[in-house]
Design an enzyme around this catalytic site. Sequence first.
Site, PDB file in Angstrom:
ATOM      1  N   LEU A  70      -2.151  -0.695  13.515  1.00  0.00           N
ATOM      2  CA  LEU A  70      -1.478  -0.578  15.091  1.00  0.00           C
ATOM      3  C   LEU A  70      -1.320   0.910  16.367  1.00  0.00           C
ATOM      4  O   LEU A  70      -0.490   1.171  16.562  1.00  0.00           O
ATOM      5  CB  LEU A  70      -0.053  -0.997  15.107  1.00  0.00           C
ATOM      6  N   ARG A 100      10.527  -7.109  12.764  1.00  0.00           N
ATOM      7  CA  ARG A 100       8.858  -6.794  12.623  1.00  0.00           C
ATOM      8  C   ARG A 100       7.852  -7.270  11.714  1.00  0.00           C
ATOM      9  O   ARG A 100       6.589  -7.263  11.855  1.00  0.00           O
ATOM     10  CB  ARG A 100       8.971  -4.913  13.221  1.00  0.00           C
ATOM     11  N   HIS A 121      -7.916   9.479  -2.226  1.00  0.00           N
ATOM     12  CA  HIS A 121      -7.018   9.523  -0.412  1.00  0.00           C
ATOM     13  C   HIS A 121      -7.989  10.045   0.196  1.00  0.00           C
ATOM     14  O   HIS A 121      -7.636   9.339   1.574  1.00  0.00           O
ATOM     15  CB  HIS A 121      -5.413  10.014  -0.740  1.00  0.00           C
ATOM     16  N   LYS A 148      -2.728   5.846  -4.517  1.00  0.00           N
ATOM     17  CA  LYS A 148      -3.799   6.722  -3.554  1.00  0.00           C
ATOM     18  C   LYS A 148      -3.489   7.976  -4.860  1.00  0.00           C
ATOM     19  O   LYS A 148      -2.211   8.429  -4.666  1.00  0.00           O
ATOM     20  CB  LYS A 148      -4.116   7.163  -2.229  1.00  0.00           C
ATOM     21  N   TYR A 202       2.899  10.168  -0.938  1.00  0.00           N
ATOM     22  CA  TYR A 202       4.151   9.703   0.210  1.00  0.00           C
ATOM     23  C   TYR A 202       5.893   9.410  -0.526  1.00  0.00           C
ATOM     24  O   TYR A 202       6.853   9.302  -0.145  1.00  0.00           O
ATOM     25  CB  TYR A 202       3.957   7.731   0.012  1.00  0.00           C
ATOM     26  N   ASP A 213       0.893  -1.089  -0.411  1.00  0.00           N
ATOM     27  CA  ASP A 213      -0.188  -0.396  -0.282  1.00  0.00           C
ATOM     28  C   ASP A 213       1.071   0.708   0.100  1.00  0.00           C
ATOM     29  O   ASP A 213       1.457   1.631   1.165  1.00  0.00           O
ATOM     30  CB  ASP A 213      -0.938   0.169   0.702  1.00  0.00           C
ATOM     31  N   SER A 271       6.138  -1.515   8.605  1.00  0.00           N
ATOM     32  CA  SER A 271       7.326  -1.152   9.513  1.00  0.00           C
ATOM     33  C   SER A 271       8.271  -1.078   8.882  1.00  0.00           C
ATOM     34  O   SER A 271       8.596  -2.445   7.487  1.00  0.00           O
ATOM     35  CB  SER A 271       7.344  -2.579  10.405  1.00  0.00           C
TER      36      SER A 271
HETATM   37  P1  NDP Z   1       1.036   1.417  12.051  1.00  0.00           P
HETATM   38  O1  NDP Z   1      -0.301   1.435  12.614  1.00  0.00           O
HETATM   39  O2  NDP Z   1       0.616   0.486  11.260  1.00  0.00           O
HETATM   40  O3  NDP Z   1       2.040   1.772  12.634  1.00  0.00           O
HETATM   41  C1  NDP Z   1       3.313   1.496  12.126  1.00  0.00           C
HETATM   42  C2  NDP Z   1       4.658   1.718  13.707  1.00  0.00           C
HETATM   43  O4  NDP Z   1       4.036   0.463  14.532  1.00  0.00           O
HETATM   44  C3  NDP Z   1       5.907   2.221  13.001  1.00  0.00           C
HETATM   45  O5  NDP Z   1       6.505   3.576  14.287  1.00  0.00           O
HETATM   46  C4  NDP Z   1       6.408   0.972  13.652  1.00  0.00           C
HETATM   47  O6  NDP Z   1       8.228   0.449  13.303  1.00  0.00           O
HETATM   48  C5  NDP Z   1       5.946   0.302  14.526  1.00  0.00           C
HETATM   49  N1  NDP Z   1       5.818  -1.385  14.719  1.00  0.00           N
HETATM   50  C6  NDP Z   1       5.093  -2.299  13.352  1.00  0.00           C
HETATM   51  N2  NDP Z   1       5.240  -3.204  13.753  1.00  0.00           N
HETATM   52  C7  NDP Z   1       5.626  -2.968  15.074  1.00  0.00           C
HETATM   53  C8  NDP Z   1       5.650  -4.084  15.937  1.00  0.00           C
HETATM   54  N3  NDP Z   1       4.925  -5.809  15.491  1.00  0.00           N
HETATM   55  N4  NDP Z   1       5.956  -4.277  16.773  1.00  0.00           N
HETATM   56  C9  NDP Z   1       6.505  -2.600  17.452  1.00  0.00           C
HETATM   57  N5  NDP Z   1       5.739  -1.745  16.979  1.00  0.00           N
HETATM   58  C10 NDP Z   1       5.942  -2.061  15.811  1.00  0.00           C
HETATM   59  O7  NDP Z   1       1.226   2.810  10.948  1.00  0.00           O
HETATM   60  P2  NDP Z   1       0.593   3.468   9.833  1.00  0.00           P
HETATM   61  O8  NDP Z   1       0.484   4.801  10.169  1.00  0.00           O
HETATM   62  O9  NDP Z   1       2.206   3.299   9.094  1.00  0.00           O
HETATM   63  O10 NDP Z   1      -0.484   2.463   9.070  1.00  0.00           O
HETATM   64  C11 NDP Z   1       0.185   1.613   8.090  1.00  0.00           C
HETATM   65  C12 NDP Z   1      -0.072   1.694   6.654  1.00  0.00           C
HETATM   66  O11 NDP Z   1      -1.576   2.467   6.221  1.00  0.00           O
HETATM   67  C13 NDP Z   1       0.911   3.232   6.220  1.00  0.00           C
HETATM   68  O12 NDP Z   1       2.169   3.300   6.149  1.00  0.00           O
HETATM   69  C14 NDP Z   1      -0.331   3.475   5.406  1.00  0.00           C
HETATM   70  O13 NDP Z   1       0.223   2.441   4.386  1.00  0.00           O
HETATM   71  C15 NDP Z   1      -1.347   3.299   4.753  1.00  0.00           C
HETATM   72  N6  NDP Z   1      -2.354   5.086   5.728  1.00  0.00           N
HETATM   73  C16 NDP Z   1      -3.004   5.233   5.084  1.00  0.00           C
HETATM   74  C17 NDP Z   1      -3.399   6.320   5.578  1.00  0.00           C
HETATM   75  C18 NDP Z   1      -4.892   7.132   4.455  1.00  0.00           C
HETATM   76  O14 NDP Z   1      -4.814   7.988   4.582  1.00  0.00           O
HETATM   77  N7  NDP Z   1      -5.475   6.258   3.677  1.00  0.00           N
HETATM   78  C19 NDP Z   1      -2.945   7.070   6.709  1.00  0.00           C
HETATM   79  C20 NDP Z   1      -2.099   6.140   7.283  1.00  0.00           C
HETATM   80  C21 NDP Z   1      -1.991   5.753   7.248  1.00  0.00           C
HETATM   81  P3  NDP Z   1       9.123   1.021  12.909  1.00  0.00           P
HETATM   82  O15 NDP Z   1       8.638   1.153  11.467  1.00  0.00           O
HETATM   83  O16 NDP Z   1      10.227   1.507  13.421  1.00  0.00           O
HETATM   84  O17 NDP Z   1       9.656  -1.017  13.060  1.00  0.00           O
END
Ligand code: NDP
Length: 262
Positions: free
Chosen positions: A177, A223, A95, A62, A37, A32, A218
């Site tokens: 998450l 992770r 989006h 998007k 981005y 995604d 991540s």
């Molecule tokens: P997430 O809820 O997926 O969380 C990501 C964060 O959690 C990062 O800081 C990552 O750290 C940490 N993390 C991931 N896995 C673990 C784990 N197993 N244990 C502990 N920490 C963890 O947040 P996002 O906002 O990135 O949402 C996911 C996706 O949704 C985005 O990447 C995007 O593709 C989409 N999105 C869409 C939006 C929209 O408006 N349509 C808005 C926001 C997001 P690290 O990377 O340092 O490991």
Amino acid sequence: MPQLGFGVFQVPDDETAAAVTHALEAGYRSVDTAAIYGNETGVGRALAASGIPRDELFVTTKLWNADQGYDSTLRAFDDSLAKLGLDHVDLYLIHWPTPARDLYVDTWKAVETLVADGRVRTAGVSNFQPAHLQRLLDSSDLVPAVNQIELHPALQQRELRELHAVHSIATEAWSPLAQGAVLADPVIAAIAARHGKSAAQVVLRWHLQLGNVVIPKSVTPGRIRENIDVFDPEFVLSDAEMRSIERLDRGLRTGPDPDTLN
Ligand code: NDP
């Protein structure tokens, strides 16, 4: 559409190919991204280098808010496709509705054209509230297949999930998450300890059992692997555990409010 995919929000373009490569190696087949981005090029590079047949991949991008409108949507889509190095995407999302700009109905007409051309396999929206969805349903025969919304244990979006079910729209959870904000919750920690899993795995399992599509992000290889390791047939949350997570809803938005983001 795979129920679990890989998100790349906030991953710099030059780090994106490595992250997506780790994800593909771990078994993810759905990625995604979004024009805003700035990392469609990195995503495309990893997909091309993987050697995985195109029909085994599911790629979402998007349309950014500034490009809403009929002609500008067609141009922005061409630009995304060129950056991804693809001839079609599997899912194209508007989006945000940006309701005060009142362009999403025209924008959806352009998406209909892209679907008719075969360059968009599936059309969807993101951050659409019930009123925005209803307006699209009233103005077009093309029902969005997906609404990608902020959804996690602290923001459970019951009203939208019920509306989606009525129209057979898939609920896709962004920030599944809560960007980590729900991982220290004691209720989730207790369930994780009981199953010998991490808090993130419990939250992802909760989404999957609710029927949500999830796209955890991540950049950390361990992770990335952990987040897809949630399909073990022994790992099923009980009804009582599902209900205890249901009680954690507190209307917490970590991102913007779709009614006012314009
Ligand atoms: P997430 O809820 O997926 O969380 C990501 C964060 O959690 C990062 O800081 C990552 O750290 C940490 N993390 C991931 N896995 C673990 C784990 N197993 N244990 C502990 N920490 C963890 O947040 P996002 O906002 O990135 O949402 C996911 C996706 O949704 C985005 O990447 C995007 O593709 C989409 N999105 C869409 C939006 C929209 O408006 N349509 C808005 C926001 C997001 P690290 O990377 O340092 O490991």
